[in-house]
Design a protein around this motif. Structure first.
Motif, short mmCIF file in Angstrom:
data_model
loop_
_atom_site.label_atom_id
_atom_site.label_comp_id
_atom_site.label_asym_id
_atom_site.label_seq_id
_atom_site.Cartn_x
_atom_site.Cartn_y
_atom_site.Cartn_z
N TYR A 159 0.68 -1.36 -0.09
CA TYR A 159 0.01 -0.01 0.16
C TYR A 159 0.97 1.26 -0.05
O TYR A 159 0.49 2.41 -0.58
N GLN A 160 1.89 1.29 0.86
CA GLN A 160 2.83 2.34 0.93
C GLN A 160 3.41 2.66 -0.45
O GLN A 160 3.49 3.88 -0.78
N ILE A 161 4.04 1.78 -1.20
CA ILE A 161 4.48 1.99 -2.50
C ILE A 161 3.43 2.31 -3.36
O ILE A 161 3.86 3.27 -4.37
N ASP A 162 2.15 1.78 -3.37
CA ASP A 162 1.17 1.84 -4.52
C ASP A 162 0.60 3.41 -4.15
O ASP A 162 0.08 4.01 -5.01
N HIS A 163 0.85 3.93 -2.83
CA HIS A 163 0.12 5.18 -2.87
C HIS A 163 1.34 5.93 -2.03
O HIS A 163 1.27 6.08 -0.61
N ALA A 166 0.75 8.50 1.01
CA ALA A 166 0.27 8.06 2.36
C ALA A 166 1.34 8.03 3.47
O ALA A 166 2.38 8.12 3.19
N GLY A 167 0.76 8.43 4.53
CA GLY A 167 1.63 8.30 5.46
C GLY A 167 1.87 6.74 6.05
O GLY A 167 1.24 5.86 5.72
N ILE A 168 2.91 6.71 6.87
CA ILE A 168 3.17 5.30 7.47
C ILE A 168 2.03 4.59 8.19
O ILE A 168 1.64 3.47 8.03
N GLY A 169 1.46 5.40 9.13
CA GLY A 169 0.21 5.12 9.80
C GLY A 169 -0.92 4.62 9.00
O GLY A 169 -1.55 3.50 9.13
N GLU A 170 -1.07 5.53 8.01
CA GLU A 170 -2.28 5.19 6.98
C GLU A 170 -2.05 3.83 6.41
O GLU A 170 -3.20 3.09 5.99
N SER A 171 -0.73 3.56 5.92
CA SER A 171 -0.54 2.22 5.06
C SER A 171 -0.82 1.04 6.21
O SER A 171 -1.22 0.12 5.57
N ILE A 172 -0.29 1.28 7.41
CA ILE A 172 -0.58 0.07 8.35
C ILE A 172 -2.10 -0.18 8.30
O ILE A 172 -2.51 -1.19 8.51
N LYS A 173 -2.75 1.05 8.46
CA LYS A 173 -4.29 0.90 8.94
C LYS A 173 -4.84 0.35 7.82
O LYS A 173 -6.01 -0.48 7.69
N ALA A 174 -4.39 0.78 6.53
CA ALA A 174 -5.22 0.27 5.30
C ALA A 174 -4.79 -1.30 5.29
O ALA A 174 -5.98 -1.98 4.89
N SER A 175 -3.99 -1.70 5.39
CA SER A 175 -3.69 -3.33 5.41
C SER A 175 -4.53 -3.96 6.48
O SER A 175 -5.11 -5.00 6.19
N TRP A 176 -4.73 -3.35 7.66
CA TRP A 176 -5.28 -3.93 8.85
C TRP A 176 -6.66 -4.00 8.50
O TRP A 176 -7.61 -4.68 8.69
#
Length: 262
Positions: A159-163, A166-176
């Motif tokens: 998600y981080q590479i694709d977006h 995006a912020g670090i926390g946002e990527s982690i929340k998105a995966s969750w």
């Protein structure tokens, strides 16, 4: 809530189709990544370490043995950290290639995904470090929580590479969030990917150069499915072509024709 129609077989099949088309090129790139990572890792070990160790053991010089042990331990720590950093940089672009191929924005393998802002590398490294740390903590507490955390966070890096914005926390929340309701299906997919790589390892280890990119393709297919963003390639295929509108010519005025004939 995640997708309820998540199909492991469909993503494995789709990953296989991509692997047949791009597998050899991706294997070559992954081979370069493996070689560079191995070279960087080996630099931390002194070339004459084993000679010195045997000599110290022969002379029963415990102090020399201790010094060599401390030297290598320090070198391994530095070399391991540096190797992880280099491998993270190399894998960031590699995953970017995988994502663009699956999404359909790249029709031919190129190294363009490596040409990104340095912050993308920094944030991806941070995301992987945090997810890895949380997984280790979960395993330390009990194996099952560690597996749960690993599955829930496995798409954070993608998600981080694709977006990239995006912020670090946002990527982690998105995966969750995107893995909600699909834990067992995703775990089943991970197990299938594990055995695919085992088969690659059995094939004189060389097979992993093909199976590792293939499993990344499988995971990327699952990622876009869970993200609920239809790949560009499929969007073109599913576009409904509207039938052309036929404009009928106006009917001739009979009264006008009668007057003209008269």
């Amino acid at each position: 809530m995640g997708k309820l129609d998540f199909s492991v077989g469909a993503h494995v099949s789709r990953g296989w189709e991509f692997a047949k088309k791009y597998g050899l090129t991706l294997a070559a790139i992954y081979l370069v990544i493996t070689i560079i990572s191995g070279i960087v890792s080996s630099i931390s070990t002194p070339t004459d370490y084993w000679v010195q160790l045997l000599e110290a053991a022969k002379n029963q010089d415990t102090q020399a043995i201790q010094n060599l042990s401390n030297q290598v331990h320090t070198g391994f720590n530095f070399g391991g950290a540096f190797s992880s950093l280099i491998q993270t940089i190399l894998m960031t672009g590699f995953i970017g290639i995988i994502l663009q191929l699956v999404k359909g924005t790249m029709q031919k393998v190129s190294l363009s995904p490596y040409a990104v802002n340095v912050m993308v590398y920094v944030k991806y490294f941070a995301v992987e470090f945090i997810c890895g740390l949380l997984t280790v903590i979960g395993v330390a507490l009990c194996v099952i929580p560690g597996i749960w955390v690993a599955v829930k966070l496995q798409f954070a890096g993608m998600y981080q590479i694709d977006h990239p914005d995006a912020g670090i926390g946002e990527s982690i929340k998105a995966s969750w969030k995107m893995t909600d309701g699909n834990f067992w299906s995703i775990l089943g997919m991970d197990i299938v990917c594990f055995f695919i790589n085992v088969l690659g390892f059995i094939c004189c280890c060389v097979g992993e150069l093909f199976t590792v990119p293939m499993t990344w393709l499988i995971c990327a297919s699952a990622y876009y499915d869970l993200l609920d963003e239809e790949p560009v390639a499929e969007q073109f295929e599913s576009t409904v072509v509207e039938e052309p509108v036929v404009v009928e010519a106006p009917a001739e005025d009979e009264s006008y024709n009668k007057d003209e004939n008269a």
